[in-house]
Structure formats: C-alpha cells, structure tokens
Design a protein around this motif. Structure first.
Motif, PDB file in Angstrom:
ATOM      1  N   ASN A  37      -7.621  -0.801   3.325  1.00  0.00           N
ATOM      2  CA  ASN A  37      -8.658  -0.027   2.651  1.00  0.00           C
ATOM      3  C   ASN A  37     -10.033  -0.259   3.265  1.00  0.00           C
ATOM      4  O   ASN A  37     -11.021   0.220   2.722  1.00  0.00           O
ATOM      5  CB  ASN A  37      -8.732  -0.421   1.170  1.00  0.00           C
ATOM      6  CG  ASN A  37      -7.389  -0.347   0.495  1.00  0.00           C
ATOM      7  OD1 ASN A  37      -6.669   0.622   0.656  1.00  0.00           O
ATOM      8  ND2 ASN A  37      -7.019  -1.392  -0.228  1.00  0.00           N
TER       9      ASN A  37
ATOM     10  N   THR B 270      -3.663  -6.606  -1.138  1.00  0.00           N
ATOM     11  CA  THR B 270      -2.554  -6.602  -0.170  1.00  0.00           C
ATOM     12  C   THR B 270      -2.447  -7.931   0.567  1.00  0.00           C
ATOM     13  O   THR B 270      -1.396  -8.250   1.100  1.00  0.00           O
ATOM     14  CB  THR B 270      -2.712  -5.492   0.884  1.00  0.00           C
ATOM     15  OG1 THR B 270      -3.851  -5.785   1.690  1.00  0.00           O
ATOM     16  CG2 THR B 270      -2.879  -4.125   0.243  1.00  0.00           C
TER      17      THR B 270
ATOM     18  N   THR C 124       0.833  -1.201   0.000  1.00  0.00           N
ATOM     19  CA  THR C 124       0.000   0.000   0.000  1.00  0.00           C
ATOM     20  C   THR C 124       0.869   1.252   0.000  1.00  0.00           C
ATOM     21  O   THR C 124       0.518   2.251  -0.609  1.00  0.00           O
ATOM     22  CB  THR C 124      -0.942   0.036   1.218  1.00  0.00           C
ATOM     23  OG1 THR C 124      -0.188  -0.252   2.372  1.00  0.00           O
ATOM     24  CG2 THR C 124      -2.070  -0.950   1.061  1.00  0.00           C
TER      25      THR C 124
END
Lengths: 259, 249
Positions: free
Chosen positions: B173, B219, A144
């Motif tokens: 997220n 991820t 990320t």
C-alpha cells in the motif's frame, strides 16, 4: 552547486539549478485535528474495519452453530428457524430481534466495505508507478490478495446466498418452502455444483478470517510481540472451525447423509 | 577472476522524464565489493565513456545513516535480511546474474533523478510530532528518571530506525506506518515522551495521510525488509495510542 566525490565521480543532481525546475510545490500539511477526524484517518478506517469485522465474525459463529441443527433432523431445524423469528416475544414483537440483527449486519457490511474500498483506493494512489520486478511473497503478501479480491468474491457469494436460502429466489424450492426442504433441495447430489460453489466460497471466508481476525487485534492495538503466536493460532482456529462447520452441511446433504 | 553481471537500472533524467530501464554489462566485479562499490565501478566507466553516471543516494556506507536505498530484484535493500544496500556484498549474487535496480516507488517519494527519490515527506512526519519538547541543556543524571528495563529495550529497538523508507518501498500500500510507528513507540515508551504522547500520534498519523502514503493493512512486508529489524509490534502500539487519543479528545 554540484558535489563530486573524488575518484568516484558521482554527480549529485542539483535540483535548484536545473533549467526545467519550476517552483517546488508546497509540502502537504495535515488539517487541524477535529473531533472524530481520527476515524477518518487511514488508521481509523482500519479500526472501523476491525470492529465491524468482529461483529460479522460473532454473527458467523452463531450462524454456523445454528446450521449444525440440520443434523438433528427436520423438526429441530425448522423449529430453530422459526424460533429465530420469535426471540424476545412477547416483550419484542414478532421478528423484531431478527430485524435488528439484519440492520446491524447490513450497517457493519457497508462500513466494512466502505473502509476497505477507501483504503484500497488510497493504496492505489500511493504507488502511481509500479515495480518492474515483484519478488516471491516475502511475508504475508497473500493477505492483500485474499482480503481485497477475496472480499469481492465473498460479497458476490453473500448476495447469491441471500437470494438462495433467505429469499428463495434462486432456490429450487422457491421462497415459500420450509428451511429444511430448501437446504436439502439446494445441495441435492444433482446440484453438486452449488455445493462446490459454497465450499469454495466458505474457504475464501476462512482465508479472509485467518488474516482478518489476527489483523483486527493488531488494529485495535492489542497485539504484542509475546502474544503474536497465540493470536495467529486463535485466528487460524476460529477460521478453521467456521469453515468445517459451514462446509459440513452442504457436503453432508450432497453425499446423502442428510436428506 | 571477477563476476560478470547484467544490471537493469531505472534511468530517469528528472521528475518530468518518463524514465525507462537501461541494461548495463559489467565484468570483473569482485565478490568482496559492496553493492554500491559495484555501482561506483559502473559509474567510473560511464564517466570515461562520456555518459551520465547513475545517480543513487548514499552517505555513510556503514549502514547507519539511512541514505542508501535501491529496490534490488524487487526487494528494498536487496536479498540479505536486516542489511542496508551499502552493507550488501556482491558475494550474495552469482556470476552471470541479471540484477534489476529500481528506486523506491511511492507517490510521496517523487523521483529526483534515476534512483534518487525525495524522502522529505518522512521529515515532515517527524516535524509533525516526532520529538520531545524538553529543555536539553547538560546531560541529566542517569538515575534521575527511572525507565523500566523492558520499556528501555523496546524503545531502543524502535529508536534504531534510520528513516531510509524501505518500509514504504516494500509495502503493497506504500504506507509509511512502520516508520511513523517506530518514532511513536520510541517516544511513547519513555517518560520524557509522555506529555505529548497522544497529541504526537494524532498529528503524525494526520501528516502521514496528508503526504499521500497508503494505509497500513498489517501485511508485515515492512518489517521483513527493514534493515534495522524494527518490530511489527510498533504498529500495534501506534494503533493503541491513536485509539486512546481518539477516546480522550
């Protein structure tokens, strides 16, 4: 109504009877599916990123291979740079092929960034209250950071790079010089800091691609349990080869192998 | 001799309250207690002291219902892999530890009280398409609908989702992708799920977005904390089905 567990005394809060409770908001309902709405969904935006990313990776491979021509000498490199403008002639007018490539790349970069920004904003809204404790990376947390913040670094690098070697605005030799001269002047030993900047930026690109190439396969629905190791290896290899290929030119100029 | 612990627990009176971390000291905790039993001990003491006990979700306490939650030291369901909070035991902590306990954090999971969050957003995703419209009646003959062995295994792996929402809690997220993908994969691999396969994935993803969950960026944080070990592969299967649905529409 309130539940009390015998011996535990755990009171479950009764939402309806609380004095400060207002009428519950209507639960969100998804809009009826319209044609093309899939591409505006969070998954569709990732698909846009995967396809545009793939276009950019293919371009990077061609760009990297072309760069290596610098090791064949001034004549080969400048001839190659000139040829890029004459591809398709006489069927295509001068520089048309290159212009098409530039337009496709610009559109790809804009769509890639638009999707990324849109997903990052959605992610920010999706967690209004942050955790007090964040553990050490569990899985690929680096992804990320490398993708979002690394992406911004790459964008700034690309802008500098275009001003430097495409338009020549920040190149020591200016825009009118031959490509070979521009490269040699740019990464001359006295300009070691430019080389350092390029090396760091290209490594950022490599880290971006190491996750990005693998991720694109997942997003396009091509990942399966048995293929994961192979896909990780493929993404890592492509990223590493691109980094080595791109880094070799400025480094070799700076240490004087190419002059 | 029991363990001595310091707990830092998120206390929040209701949805309107701002909430804050409150420290509690606990003594004489048995290493054989489950994490929730340890919280029961704290609550008994709070009640005797005339204080408000800490609200937390729990039901079966045997790791199959999906009610328990808790982000323990930053990890949903705590440090033990593939384990729900109710099945986590205090022997995995050290005497003198400071343990931080927070609720699932996501806009789509508003806090009801303390560590209890509203997870009905996940129910609405299921309502949007996580079912098979087939007559249920008596159990059909086992061999009437053949299912390839590999598909049966993969479908079952996905079907073990208990809907706890740890995937959302762990995702950077706050995406509900693993939850949604588990159901899409489970039904999409079986013959009974075929007629509604592509409508299902489109409707469930649309509902997931409408609930305000974040988007998936691959991820893999979700599978790392999933108490049932739902494989990451389910996500790529959902992606494949959604893109097929888009081409068909």
């Amino acid at each position: 109504m309130s539940w009390t567990y015998p011996g535990i005394g755990h009171n479950f809060p009764d939402v309806a009877s609380r004095s400060n409770t207002v009428t519950a908001p209507r639960p969100p309902r998804a809009a009826a599916a319209r044609p093309g709405s899939v591409y505006r969904s969070s998954v569709g935006k990732k698909a846009v990123m995967a396809v545009t990313g793939a276009i950019l990776v293919l371009y990077l491979v061609a760009h990297m291979v072309g760069n290596l021509k610098v090791f064949l000498g001034r004549a080969d490199f400048d001839h190659y740079a000139h040829w890029l403008r004459t591809i398709g002639e006489p069927a295509l007018p001068h520089r048309v092929f290159l212009t098409i490539v530039e337009v496709v790349l610009t559109v790809a970069v804009i769509l890639h960034m638009w999707s990324a920004v849109s997903l990052a904003r959605r992610a920010r809204r999706a967690r209004p209250v942050r955790y007090a404790v964040r553990p050490a990376a569990r899985e690929h947390r680096y992804a990320t950071h490398v993708m979002r913040y690394g992406g911004v670094v790459i964008l700034l690098f690309v802008i500098w790079h275009l001003l430097d070697l495409t338009f020549g605005a920040v190149n020591p030799r200016g825009g009118g010089a031959e490509p070979y001269d521009k490269v040699v002047a740019d990464f001359a030993p006295s300009h070691w800091y430019v080389t350092a900047f390029y090396v760091i930026a290209v490594i950022m690109v490599g880290l971006h691609l190491r996750h990005g190439i693998w991720s694109a396969f997942q997003t396009l629905g091509l990942g399966r349990r048995r293929r994961q190791r192979g896909l990780r290896l493929f993404a890592g290899t492509v990223a590493a080869l691109l980094v080595i290929g791109f880094v070799s030119v400025p480094v070799m100029v700076t240490i004087g192998v190419v002059s | 001799m029991g363990m001595k612990l310091t707990l830092k627990i998120w206390r929040q009176k209701d949805g309107a309250d701002k909430g804050r971390m409150v420290p509690y000291e606990l003594e004489d905790i048995s290493p054989d207690m489950s994490f929730l039993e340890m919280l029961d001990v704290l609550n008994e003491r709070l009640i005797l002291d005339g204080e408000d006990p800490v609200a937390f979700d729990h039901d079966c306490r045997e790791g199959i219902c999906g009610m328990c939650s808790l982000v323990i030291d930053g990890t949903p369901h705590g440090p033990q892999r593939a384990t729900t909070t109710c099945q986590l035991h205090m022997r995995h902590f050290q005497d003198g530890d400071v343990i931080t306990i927070e609720p699932w954090r996501a806009g789509a999971f508003p806090v009801i009280k303390d560590l209890v969050v509203d997870r009905t957003a996940l129910d609405r995703i299921i309502q949007a398409g996580g079912y098979v419209s087939a007559p249920t009646g008596s159990a059909p003959d086992a061999a009437a609908i053949p299912v390839p062995q590999a598909d049966a295994h993969d479908a079952f792996d996905a079907a073990t989702c208990i809907g706890c929402g740890a995937c959302v809690a762990a995702c950077p997220n706050a995406s509900a992708m693993l939850f949604t993908a588990a159901k899409v994969t489970h039904l999409g691999l079986l013959p009974q799920g075929q007629p509604e396969r592509y409508g299902r994935v489109t409707a469930m993803v649309a509902q997931m977005d409408a609930e305000g969950f974040g988007g998936c960026t691959n991820t893999g944080e979700c599978t790392a904390v999933c108490p049932k070990g739902i494989p990451f592969e389910t996500i790529t299967r959902l992606n494949a089905d959604l893109l097929t649905a888009a081409r068909r529409s």
